[in-house]
Design an enzyme around this catalytic site. Sequence first.
Site: not given
Length: 191
Positions: A169-171
């Site tokens: 999640h692009r974290l």
Amino acid sequence: MTNPFELFEQWFAEAREAEPNDPDAMALATATPDGRPSVRMVLLKGYGPEGFVFYTNLDSRKGAEIAANAHAALLFHWKSLRRQVRIEGPVEAVSDAEADAYFASRSRDSQLGAWASYQSRPLDFRATFEKRFEDFTRRFDGEDVPRPPRWSGFRVKPERMEFWTDRPHRLHERRLFSAGPSGWSEGLLYP
């Protein structure tokens, strides 16, 4: 782990196991004195707390840009591990002894290619380069090939090293190490 070189060593060892091709490939970014950037892939030939080493023709575009603006950035991207390492800092020349030792370790054809190439200069025809290679093959027939006078290495001395790890999640995780008068400090960056 608060030593960026130990972390790099661990990640590089994992990359050597996981990457199918050239885990030692790194993007090298240089710039002209007026700030025009240029980037290309080079191969890492040595590293440690003193810096990250690569070799080139000193008359190449990268050699000229480093001579005029002795700062650079490196990027290792290990896609199979979903990791990258960014390194920024000043650049210094390696010693003649270090350049000679590395040059002597190269294959003979690579040594001859260093003599034959006017790296980054215009080339009229491929056959011209191939003829130069043949000429130097004859010139050094039966002899060791010495290091060309305009061929050497550079060391990027890190002031910043960022270790990026892909997360769902692009974290992503970004660990930044910065050199200071009392050693390295570590912090995190937002992805």
